[in-house]
Design an enzyme around this catalytic site. Structure first.
Site, PDB file in Angstrom:
ATOM      1  N   SER A 157     -11.426  -1.354   3.258  1.00 28.18           N
ATOM      2  CA  SER A 157     -10.780  -1.689   4.531  1.00 28.18           C
ATOM      3  C   SER A 157     -10.073  -0.440   5.067  1.00 28.18           C
ATOM      4  CB  SER A 157      -9.736  -2.784   4.338  1.00 28.18           C
ATOM      5  OG  SER A 157     -10.375  -3.949   3.927  1.00 28.18           O
ATOM      6  N   ARG A 179       0.820  -1.229   0.000  1.00 28.14           N
ATOM      7  CA  ARG A 179       0.000   0.000   0.000  1.00 28.14           C
ATOM      8  C   ARG A 179       0.852   1.276   0.000  1.00 28.14           C
ATOM      9  NH1 ARG A 179      -2.370  -3.448  -1.443  1.00 28.14           N
ATOM     10  NH2 ARG A 179      -4.182  -4.489  -0.551  1.00 28.14           N
ATOM     11  N   GLU A 222      -5.239   2.778   6.718  1.00 23.24           N
ATOM     12  CA  GLU A 222      -4.893   2.712   5.289  1.00 23.24           C
ATOM     13  C   GLU A 222      -5.481   3.925   4.571  1.00 23.24           C
ATOM     14  OE1 GLU A 222      -5.536  -1.093   3.316  1.00 23.24           O
ATOM     15  OE2 GLU A 222      -6.206  -0.029   1.529  1.00 23.24           O
TER      16      GLU A 222
HETATM   17  P1  FAD Z   1      -8.472   8.681  -3.760  1.00 24.42           P
HETATM   18  O1  FAD Z   1      -9.256   8.178  -2.605  1.00 24.42           O
HETATM   19  O2  FAD Z   1      -9.074   9.708  -4.617  1.00 24.42           O
HETATM   20  O3  FAD Z   1      -7.058   9.185  -3.222  1.00 24.42           O
HETATM   21  C1  FAD Z   1      -6.283   8.354  -2.373  1.00 24.42           C
HETATM   22  C2  FAD Z   1      -4.892   8.997  -2.232  1.00 24.42           C
HETATM   23  O4  FAD Z   1      -4.245   8.970  -3.521  1.00 24.42           O
HETATM   24  C3  FAD Z   1      -4.965  10.464  -1.833  1.00 24.42           C
HETATM   25  O5  FAD Z   1      -3.875  10.746  -0.975  1.00 24.42           O
HETATM   26  C4  FAD Z   1      -4.817  11.219  -3.154  1.00 24.42           C
HETATM   27  O6  FAD Z   1      -4.265  12.522  -2.965  1.00 24.42           O
HETATM   28  C5  FAD Z   1      -3.867  10.291  -3.901  1.00 24.42           C
HETATM   29  N1  FAD Z   1      -4.036  10.375  -5.358  1.00 24.42           N
HETATM   30  C6  FAD Z   1      -5.116  10.003  -6.082  1.00 24.42           C
HETATM   31  N2  FAD Z   1      -4.872  10.196  -7.394  1.00 24.42           N
HETATM   32  C7  FAD Z   1      -3.630  10.707  -7.492  1.00 24.42           C
HETATM   33  C8  FAD Z   1      -2.813  11.142  -8.589  1.00 24.42           C
HETATM   34  N3  FAD Z   1      -3.230  11.083  -9.844  1.00 24.42           N
HETATM   35  N4  FAD Z   1      -1.558  11.623  -8.312  1.00 24.42           N
HETATM   36  C9  FAD Z   1      -1.120  11.694  -7.027  1.00 24.42           C
HETATM   37  N5  FAD Z   1      -1.842  11.313  -5.964  1.00 24.42           N
HETATM   38  C10 FAD Z   1      -3.085  10.819  -6.185  1.00 24.42           C
HETATM   39  N6  FAD Z   1      -8.066  -0.870  -2.060  1.00 24.42           N
HETATM   40  C11 FAD Z   1      -7.245  -1.914  -2.302  1.00 24.42           C
HETATM   41  O7  FAD Z   1      -6.025  -1.738  -2.379  1.00 24.42           O
HETATM   42  N7  FAD Z   1      -7.741  -3.179  -2.484  1.00 24.42           N
HETATM   43  C12 FAD Z   1      -9.074  -3.452  -2.428  1.00 24.42           C
HETATM   44  O8  FAD Z   1      -9.477  -4.590  -2.609  1.00 24.42           O
HETATM   45  C13 FAD Z   1      -9.968  -2.359  -2.163  1.00 24.42           C
HETATM   46  N8  FAD Z   1     -11.298  -2.575  -2.088  1.00 24.42           N
HETATM   47  C14 FAD Z   1     -12.132  -1.514  -1.853  1.00 24.42           C
HETATM   48  C15 FAD Z   1     -13.515  -1.755  -1.793  1.00 24.42           C
HETATM   49  C16 FAD Z   1     -14.384  -0.696  -1.558  1.00 24.42           C
HETATM   50  C17 FAD Z   1     -15.867  -0.966  -1.489  1.00 24.42           C
HETATM   51  C18 FAD Z   1     -13.883   0.614  -1.401  1.00 24.42           C
HETATM   52  C19 FAD Z   1     -14.818   1.770  -1.186  1.00 24.42           C
HETATM   53  C20 FAD Z   1     -12.516   0.859  -1.449  1.00 24.42           C
HETATM   54  C21 FAD Z   1     -11.627  -0.202  -1.679  1.00 24.42           C
HETATM   55  N9  FAD Z   1     -10.241  -0.003  -1.737  1.00 24.42           N
HETATM   56  C22 FAD Z   1      -9.409  -1.065  -1.986  1.00 24.42           C
HETATM   57  C23 FAD Z   1      -9.668   1.348  -1.489  1.00 24.42           C
HETATM   58  C24 FAD Z   1      -9.495   2.223  -2.748  1.00 24.42           C
HETATM   59  O9  FAD Z   1     -10.439   1.893  -3.744  1.00 24.42           O
HETATM   60  C25 FAD Z   1      -8.089   2.121  -3.324  1.00 24.42           C
HETATM   61  O10 FAD Z   1      -7.109   2.514  -2.387  1.00 24.42           O
HETATM   62  C26 FAD Z   1      -7.915   2.992  -4.583  1.00 24.42           C
HETATM   63  O11 FAD Z   1      -6.680   2.716  -5.151  1.00 24.42           O
HETATM   64  C27 FAD Z   1      -8.003   4.493  -4.279  1.00 24.42           C
HETATM   65  O12 FAD Z   1      -8.112   5.179  -5.517  1.00 24.42           O
HETATM   66  P2  FAD Z   1      -8.881   6.571  -5.628  1.00 24.42           P
HETATM   67  O13 FAD Z   1      -8.763   7.055  -7.000  1.00 24.42           O
HETATM   68  O14 FAD Z   1     -10.256   6.428  -5.093  1.00 24.42           O
HETATM   69  O15 FAD Z   1      -7.985   7.434  -4.642  1.00 24.42           O
END
Ligand code: FAD
Length: 304
Positions: free
Chosen positions: A225, A175, A295
């Site tokens: 999570s 992560r 996380e």
């Molecule tokens: P955001 O929530 O928008 O941002 C997260 C972080 O990344 C922030 O600090 C943001 O500033 C940074 N960020 C985003 N985009 C950029 C960019 N382009 N450049 C620089 N920084 C950036 N995660 C897992 O790893 N495995 C799973 O199985 C998983 N299952 C999930 C299930 C559910 C139902 C939910 C709601 C979430 C789950 N997640 C899981 C968590 C999440 O989906 C992941 O961590 C995902 O990668 C986050 O992406 P995001 O675009 O939503 O990031």
């Protein structure tokens, strides 16, 4: 004042923006108070332009993908949120590579891989993040991690220059990526996949999706999570054996279905959610001796 200076600059540069927009509209938890400014960027030059001016005005700037791993507090975010997942979403397939813009949904990239019979990213099917968020977090599931398939990344460095780097799995860890807790901005990613069989790819994706539906409370707003897996155990198991399933703070609840998920059960506030996180950490420590590390990113009112 710097806030007004930044606003005037956005108007002058004709960059559309929202003022005081609730971040609950941009996050899967459906939580968070208003941000001073929100920009749904259309192209890379807008990101550089906004970044340089925000830096000059000493105003915090936060990059948002799909908002699925983030918690904004109830009080105002005194900064500018730059959202990539609305408009920077192009996906292109070149032989066995997929080139995706940072705002593209990981699920759409998986669908595109399947359409072209490309295998290697089935594990990611069901992760509701953007490509940028997935790289930032080194998202993973079912024994797979984004690090296994990403080969090249285009990003904006701290000084506003666009750079390209080739990456290897060893550049990432659990992560965590070289972008975590930096001010670099991921723009575009090349995933390297391999030729497979379309039906097999689809069937594995469907299997993973069904596993999620069986085990996860997808009917409630959440950020997945909340805690990282501690060395030697699982956060969800530790929360479960500590008897915390169903525990509520206001409208936030430890899911009965999957103890690792804290859900916005009934009109929770961010305060409820933070209180629940701290309660779970305290109880798990007391009952099992394990420290649970968050996380999800909890946004502070300072330069990120
Ligand atoms: P955001 O929530 O928008 O941002 C997260 C972080 O990344 C922030 O600090 C943001 O500033 C940074 N960020 C985003 N985009 C950029 C960019 N382009 N450049 C620089 N920084 C950036 N995660 C897992 O790893 N495995 C799973 O199985 C998983 N299952 C999930 C299930 C559910 C139902 C939910 C709601 C979430 C789950 N997640 C899981 C968590 C999440 O989906 C992941 O961590 C995902 O990668 C986050 O992406 P995001 O675009 O939503 O990031």
């Amino acid at each position: 004042m710097n806030k007004e200076k930044l606003e005037r600059y956005l108007i002058q540069k004709r960059i559309p923006f929202f003022k005081n927009k609730p971040m609950s509209e941009y996050t899967t938890l459906k939580l968070g108070g208003p941000a001073w400014f929100v920009v749904e960027v259309q192209d890379y030059t807008d990101i550089v332009t906004v970044k340089k001016k925000a830096d000059e005005c000493s105003i915090p700037m936060l990059i948002l993908g799909n908002g699925s791993n983030i918690l904004f507090k109830d009080k105002e975010f005194e900064g500018i949120v730059v959202v990539l997942a609305k408009k920077l979403k192009k996906i292109e397939v070149v032989n066995t590579n997929i080139i995706a813009e940072a705002g593209a949904s990981l699920m759409d990239v998986c669908d595109e891989a399947c359409k072209h019979s490309l295998m290697g990213m089935e594990f990611a099917y069901g992760i509701p993040g953007s490509v940028g968020g997935a790289i930032y977090m080194n998202a993973g599931a079912f024994e797979g991690e984004v690090k296994d398939i990403v080969r090249e990344i285009q990003y904006i460095d701290e000084d506003g220059n666009i750079k390209n780097i080739k990456v290897k799995p060893k550049d990432f860890s659990y992560r965590k990526s070289m972008f975590t807790d930096t001010n670099k901005i991921i723009l575009k990613v090349i995933f390297e996949l391999s030729m497979g069989n379309r039906d097999e790819v689809r069937s594995l994706m469907d299997r993973y999706w069904n596993r999620r539906k069986e085990r996860q409370p997808l009917e409630y707003p959440s950020a997945g999570s909340v805690f990282k897996r501690p060395v030697g155990d699982y956060a969800s198991r530790l929360i479960d054996v500590s008897g915390l399933k169903g525990k509520c703070c206001g409208g936030a609840m430890v899911s009965e279905k999957h103890a690792g998920f804290l859900i916005n059960y009934d009109h929770a506030t961010s305060n409820d959610f933070i209180e629940l996180i701290e309660y779970v950490q305290k109880e798990v420590k007391k009952q099992t001796g394990f420290d649970l590390e968050c996380e999800i990113k909890i946004v502070e009112n300072k330069k990120q």
